[in-house]
Design a protein around this motif. Structure first.
Motif, PDB file in Angstrom:
ATOM      1  N   LEU A 190     -71.050 -58.677 -60.106  1.00 48.30           N
ATOM      2  CA  LEU A 190     -71.562 -58.187 -58.828  1.00 48.30           C
ATOM      3  C   LEU A 190     -71.903 -56.705 -58.953  1.00 48.30           C
ATOM      4  CD1 LEU A 190     -71.953 -59.011 -55.771  1.00 48.30           C
ATOM      5  CD2 LEU A 190     -69.711 -57.955 -55.385  1.00 48.30           C
ATOM      6  N   THR A 191     -73.131 -56.350 -58.637  1.00 48.60           N
ATOM      7  CA  THR A 191     -73.550 -54.949 -58.653  1.00 48.60           C
ATOM      8  C   THR A 191     -74.246 -54.616 -57.341  1.00 48.60           C
ATOM      9  OG1 THR A 191     -75.647 -55.503 -59.737  1.00 48.60           O
ATOM     10  CG2 THR A 191     -73.811 -54.864 -61.158  1.00 48.60           C
ATOM     11  N   VAL A 192     -74.062 -53.389 -56.900  1.00 48.55           N
ATOM     12  CA  VAL A 192     -74.708 -52.887 -55.686  1.00 48.55           C
ATOM     13  C   VAL A 192     -75.334 -51.549 -56.035  1.00 48.55           C
ATOM     14  CG1 VAL A 192     -74.434 -52.175 -53.283  1.00 48.55           C
ATOM     15  CG2 VAL A 192     -73.019 -54.033 -54.206  1.00 48.55           C
ATOM     16  N   GLY A 193     -76.617 -51.389 -55.737  1.00 50.91           N
ATOM     17  CA  GLY A 193     -77.293 -50.139 -56.056  1.00 50.91           C
ATOM     18  C   GLY A 193     -78.626 -50.030 -55.350  1.00 50.91           C
ATOM     19  N   ARG A 194     -79.239 -48.873 -55.466  1.00 52.25           N
ATOM     20  CA  ARG A 194     -80.522 -48.626 -54.816  1.00 52.25           C
ATOM     21  C   ARG A 194     -81.660 -48.689 -55.819  1.00 52.25           C
ATOM     22  NH1 ARG A 194     -81.139 -47.197 -49.755  1.00 52.25           N
ATOM     23  NH2 ARG A 194     -83.232 -46.431 -50.240  1.00 52.25           N
ATOM     24  N   ASP A 195     -82.793 -49.290 -55.396  1.00 49.85           N
ATOM     25  CA  ASP A 195     -84.026 -49.151 -56.154  1.00 49.85           C
ATOM     26  C   ASP A 195     -84.887 -48.124 -55.417  1.00 49.85           C
ATOM     27  OD1 ASP A 195     -85.094 -50.455 -53.978  1.00 49.85           O
ATOM     28  OD2 ASP A 195     -85.376 -52.359 -55.009  1.00 49.85           O
ATOM     29  N   GLN A 196     -86.149 -48.122 -55.620  1.00 49.23           N
ATOM     30  CA  GLN A 196     -86.996 -47.102 -55.014  1.00 49.23           C
ATOM     31  C   GLN A 196     -87.109 -47.232 -53.498  1.00 49.23           C
ATOM     32  OE1 GLN A 196     -90.746 -47.363 -57.087  1.00 49.23           O
ATOM     33  NE2 GLN A 196     -89.989 -46.234 -58.866  1.00 49.23           N
ATOM     34  N   THR A 197     -86.892 -48.424 -52.969  1.00 50.57           N
ATOM     35  CA  THR A 197     -87.138 -48.628 -51.537  1.00 50.57           C
ATOM     36  C   THR A 197     -85.937 -49.115 -50.744  1.00 50.57           C
ATOM     37  OG1 THR A 197     -87.906 -50.892 -51.964  1.00 50.57           O
ATOM     38  CG2 THR A 197     -89.568 -49.133 -51.960  1.00 50.57           C
ATOM     39  N   SER A 198     -84.938 -49.713 -51.388  1.00 48.44           N
ATOM     40  CA  SER A 198     -83.856 -50.327 -50.619  1.00 48.44           C
ATOM     41  C   SER A 198     -82.588 -50.450 -51.455  1.00 48.44           C
ATOM     42  CB  SER A 198     -84.284 -51.719 -50.130  1.00 48.44           C
ATOM     43  OG  SER A 198     -84.534 -52.570 -51.249  1.00 48.44           O
ATOM     44  N   THR A 199     -81.517 -50.869 -50.768  1.00 44.28           N
ATOM     45  CA  THR A 199     -80.244 -51.147 -51.429  1.00 44.28           C
ATOM     46  C   THR A 199     -80.211 -52.624 -51.806  1.00 44.28           C
ATOM     47  OG1 THR A 199     -79.145 -49.436 -50.124  1.00 44.28           O
ATOM     48  CG2 THR A 199     -77.742 -51.051 -51.221  1.00 44.28           C
ATOM     49  N   GLN A 200     -79.834 -52.905 -53.036  1.00 42.25           N
ATOM     50  CA  GLN A 200     -79.838 -54.277 -53.549  1.00 42.25           C
ATOM     51  C   GLN A 200     -78.429 -54.705 -53.959  1.00 42.25           C
ATOM     52  OE1 GLN A 200     -82.644 -56.341 -53.888  1.00 42.25           O
ATOM     53  NE2 GLN A 200     -83.856 -54.780 -52.825  1.00 42.25           N
ATOM     54  N   LEU A 201     -78.117 -55.963 -53.659  1.00 42.20           N
ATOM     55  CA  LEU A 201     -76.890 -56.600 -54.150  1.00 42.20           C
ATOM     56  C   LEU A 201     -77.308 -57.682 -55.144  1.00 42.20           C
ATOM     57  CD1 LEU A 201     -73.739 -57.636 -52.236  1.00 42.20           C
ATOM     58  CD2 LEU A 201     -74.889 -59.342 -53.645  1.00 42.20           C
ATOM     59  N   ARG A 202     -76.759 -57.603 -56.354  1.00 43.67           N
ATOM     60  CA  ARG A 202     -77.158 -58.549 -57.401  1.00 43.67           C
ATOM     61  C   ARG A 202     -75.954 -59.371 -57.838  1.00 43.67           C
ATOM     62  NH1 ARG A 202     -79.870 -53.766 -58.322  1.00 43.67           N
ATOM     63  NH2 ARG A 202     -82.164 -53.938 -58.304  1.00 43.67           N
ATOM     64  N   ILE A 203     -76.185 -60.664 -57.977  1.00 39.54           N
ATOM     65  CA  ILE A 203     -75.155 -61.598 -58.442  1.00 39.54           C
ATOM     66  C   ILE A 203     -75.646 -62.233 -59.741  1.00 39.54           C
ATOM     67  CG2 ILE A 203     -73.840 -63.691 -57.932  1.00 39.54           C
ATOM     68  CD1 ILE A 203     -74.178 -63.090 -54.974  1.00 39.54           C
ATOM     69  N   ALA A 204     -74.944 -61.982 -60.820  1.00 38.44           N
ATOM     70  CA  ALA A 204     -75.315 -62.565 -62.107  1.00 38.44           C
ATOM     71  C   ALA A 204     -74.773 -63.992 -62.190  1.00 38.44           C
ATOM     72  CB  ALA A 204     -74.759 -61.724 -63.253  1.00 38.44           C
ATOM     73  N   PRO A 205     -75.557 -64.950 -62.666  1.00 41.41           N
ATOM     74  CA  PRO A 205     -75.085 -66.334 -62.771  1.00 41.41           C
ATOM     75  C   PRO A 205     -73.897 -66.437 -63.733  1.00 41.41           C
ATOM     76  CG  PRO A 205     -77.468 -66.196 -63.046  1.00 41.41           C
ATOM     77  CD  PRO A 205     -76.950 -64.796 -63.115  1.00 41.41           C
ATOM     78  N   ASP A 206     -72.996 -67.353 -63.427  1.00 37.60           N
ATOM     79  CA  ASP A 206     -71.843 -67.562 -64.294  1.00 37.60           C
ATOM     80  C   ASP A 206     -71.290 -68.959 -64.036  1.00 37.60           C
ATOM     81  OD1 ASP A 206     -68.595 -67.320 -64.600  1.00 37.60           O
ATOM     82  OD2 ASP A 206     -69.660 -66.101 -66.079  1.00 37.60           O
ATOM     83  N   VAL A 207     -71.130 -69.731 -65.097  1.00 38.97           N
ATOM     84  CA  VAL A 207     -70.656 -71.113 -64.960  1.00 38.97           C
ATOM     85  C   VAL A 207     -69.223 -71.143 -64.453  1.00 38.97           C
ATOM     86  CG1 VAL A 207     -70.158 -73.244 -66.199  1.00 38.97           C
ATOM     87  CG2 VAL A 207     -72.213 -71.915 -66.763  1.00 38.97           C
ATOM     88  N   GLY A 208     -68.402 -70.219 -64.944  1.00 41.14           N
ATOM     89  CA  GLY A 208     -66.991 -70.229 -64.565  1.00 41.14           C
ATOM     90  C   GLY A 208     -66.748 -69.920 -63.106  1.00 41.14           C
ATOM     91  N   LEU A 209     -67.660 -69.182 -62.456  1.00 40.03           N
ATOM     92  CA  LEU A 209     -67.495 -68.814 -61.049  1.00 40.03           C
ATOM     93  C   LEU A 209     -68.605 -69.403 -60.180  1.00 40.03           C
ATOM     94  CD1 LEU A 209     -66.450 -65.064 -61.487  1.00 40.03           C
ATOM     95  CD2 LEU A 209     -64.979 -66.960 -60.776  1.00 40.03           C
ATOM     96  N   GLN A 210     -69.168 -70.522 -60.612  1.00 42.79           N
ATOM     97  CA  GLN A 210     -70.293 -71.100 -59.864  1.00 42.79           C
ATOM     98  C   GLN A 210     -69.874 -71.600 -58.485  1.00 42.79           C
ATOM     99  OE1 GLN A 210     -71.912 -74.368 -62.060  1.00 42.79           O
ATOM    100  NE2 GLN A 210     -69.972 -75.489 -62.197  1.00 42.79           N
ATOM    101  N   ASN A 211     -68.624 -72.037 -58.322  1.00 40.71           N
ATOM    102  CA  ASN A 211     -68.161 -72.480 -57.003  1.00 40.71           C
ATOM    103  C   ASN A 211     -68.078 -71.303 -56.033  1.00 40.71           C
ATOM    104  OD1 ASN A 211     -67.928 -75.148 -57.845  1.00 40.71           O
ATOM    105  ND2 ASN A 211     -65.766 -74.928 -58.416  1.00 40.71           N
ATOM    106  N   GLU A 212     -67.580 -70.166 -56.519  1.00 40.22           N
ATOM    107  CA  GLU A 212     -67.496 -68.974 -55.673  1.00 40.22           C
ATOM    108  C   GLU A 212     -68.892 -68.491 -55.281  1.00 40.22           C
ATOM    109  OE1 GLU A 212     -65.759 -69.586 -58.298  1.00 40.22           O
ATOM    110  OE2 GLU A 212     -63.626 -69.247 -57.814  1.00 40.22           O
ATOM    111  N   ILE A 213     -69.813 -68.500 -56.246  1.00 41.86           N
ATOM    112  CA  ILE A 213     -71.187 -68.063 -55.968  1.00 41.86           C
ATOM    113  C   ILE A 213     -71.849 -69.004 -54.969  1.00 41.86           C
ATOM    114  CG2 ILE A 213     -73.465 -67.722 -56.976  1.00 41.86           C
ATOM    115  CD1 ILE A 213     -72.062 -66.869 -59.566  1.00 41.86           C
ATOM    116  N   ALA A 214     -71.638 -70.303 -55.139  1.00 41.51           N
ATOM    117  CA  ALA A 214     -72.245 -71.291 -54.226  1.00 41.51           C
ATOM    118  C   ALA A 214     -71.707 -71.122 -52.811  1.00 41.51           C
ATOM    119  CB  ALA A 214     -71.979 -72.703 -54.742  1.00 41.51           C
ATOM    120  N   PHE A 215     -70.402 -70.873 -52.680  1.00 39.33           N
ATOM    121  CA  PHE A 215     -69.831 -70.687 -51.339  1.00 39.33           C
ATOM    122  C   PHE A 215     -70.463 -69.480 -50.655  1.00 39.33           C
ATOM    123  CE2 PHE A 215     -66.863 -68.813 -48.345  1.00 39.33           C
ATOM    124  CZ  PHE A 215     -66.543 -69.893 -47.554  1.00 39.33           C
TER     125      PHE A 215
END
Length: 357
Positions: A190-215
């Motif tokens: 999980l990363t949170v940061g700004r690009d040129q126009t807005s704040t972005q939250l990024r979630i990297a795919p992961d098989v081990g935590l796919q249930n948490e990501i899906a929820f």
């Protein structure tokens, strides 16, 4: 017959006094700086705790910031000497001296009132500050649990952001979302940061935590195919690649934390403290909401294992030194106060008090 004093004893004596004076400055820093630092930290946490307890009782909170600490160190040295020589007797030397050392601290306080109170206490903590705090390493569940009132319409007990509400608080889905966020944060997904126009939250795919990501994706109603989502300060997300947050103000956050204060039963029975009830008449256990984040205990005797404690209404209220979650919340709150302070330092009246020992 009286003769002048031999110079060598006087020179040696002066050398000793001069050496002592030369050490006053460094020694005053070693003994004073950390003592002042510790006092500021302890009383800051005590003031925060006191105001949180006041809110639990619906009493008026008051904030008195330390604007400045100035101190003067003074040393005075006096030397007297002489000798008397009596015929047929040994020479008699008489050397005496005194040194006095004292400190004169002056402390200035700044009451937070008026426009300064509005800016620091009532304005929401914006997304830029949340991004800074997240990237400073704060646990996302602690950070969002304290400062965010809703995410994509999923509520974090909005009624707790003010005086204790009458209805059953809605917070369980929100708590599960931020706990899953925390799992992703620990895994580095999980990363949170700004690009040129807005704040972005990024979630990297992961098989081990796919249930948490899906929820998270299903609960928030965001696009499961996306990995990057724009954070917007709004009540509802306009698009499936947007995460809308409603941030809290510091006052709202303190009201929220006040639900974690234990109060004696007689104060509840006498109506000094209000408690919410479920539809079936059972009393709402607010500790369920703040468990793992903040807890204040109470008792008649001064606690021996307290991280911070204050006496209020003839009882002691305290957070345990072994309660690391509460200590984390105190530290985070301190940073939030500093960040919300902004440019209000010169806009408030000062109260300057010389300290007389």
């Amino acid at each position: 017959m009286l003769y002048s004093l031999s110079r060598w004893p006087l020179v040696c004596f002066l050398a000793v006094l001069t050496a002592g004076c030369a050490l006053v400055g460094p020694e005053s820093i070693r003994s004073g700086r950390l003592a002042y630092n510790e006092s500021v930290q302890i009383t800051g946490d005590q003031e925060l705790l006191l105001n949180i307890i006041r809110l639990r009782y619906r009493d008026t909170p008051t904030i008195l910031q330390i604007a400045s600490i100035n101190t003067q160190f003074n040393m005075e040295t006096r030397l007297n000497g002489g000798t008397t020589i009596v015929p047929s007797a040994a020479e008699n030397f008489n050397i005496s001296g005194t040194q006095s050392y004292y400190e004169r601290p002056t402390i200035s306080y700044r009451p937070v009132v008026g426009q300064a109170f509005i800016q620091q206490m009532l304005e929401p903590v914006n997304e830029d500050k949340l991004t800074l705090l997240y990237n400073a390493g704060w646990p996302v569940d602690t950070l969002f649990g304290l400062t965010v009132q809703s995410i994509n319409g999923i509520q974090n007990a909005p009624g707790a952001s003010g005086p204790t509400p009458e209805l059953d608080p809605d917070f369980r889905r929100f708590q599960r979302v931020i706990h899953n966020f925390r799992d992703l944060q620990r895994a580095g997904l999980l990363t949170v940061g700004r690009d040129q126009t807005s704040t972005q939250l990024r979630i990297a795919p992961d098989v081990g935590l796919q249930n948490e990501i899906a929820f998270i994706q299903i609960t928030l109603g965001i696009d499961p195919e996306a990995t990057s989502y724009q954070i917007a300060q709004a009540t509802d997300a306009a698009k499936s690649d947007t995460i809308a947050i409603v941030p809290r103000s510091l006052m709202s956050a303190m009201f929220y934390l006040s639900q974690g204060v234990d109060v004696p039963d007689n104060d509840i029975e006498d109506g000094r403290v209000f408690t919410a009830q479920y539809a079936d008449g059972r009393t709402v256990d607010w500790q369920e909401e703040t468990t793992g984040q903040f807890r204040v205990r109470t008792g008649w005797l001064a606690p021996s294992n307290a991280y911070v404690s204050v006496k209020y209404r003839d009882r002691w209220f305290y957070s345990s030194d072994s309660d690391l979650s509460s200590k984390t919340t105190y530290a985070l709150s301190s940073q939030l106060f500093s960040m919300q302070e902004g440019n209000i330092r010169n806009s408030c009246p000062f109260l300057t008090l010389p300290v007389v020992g």
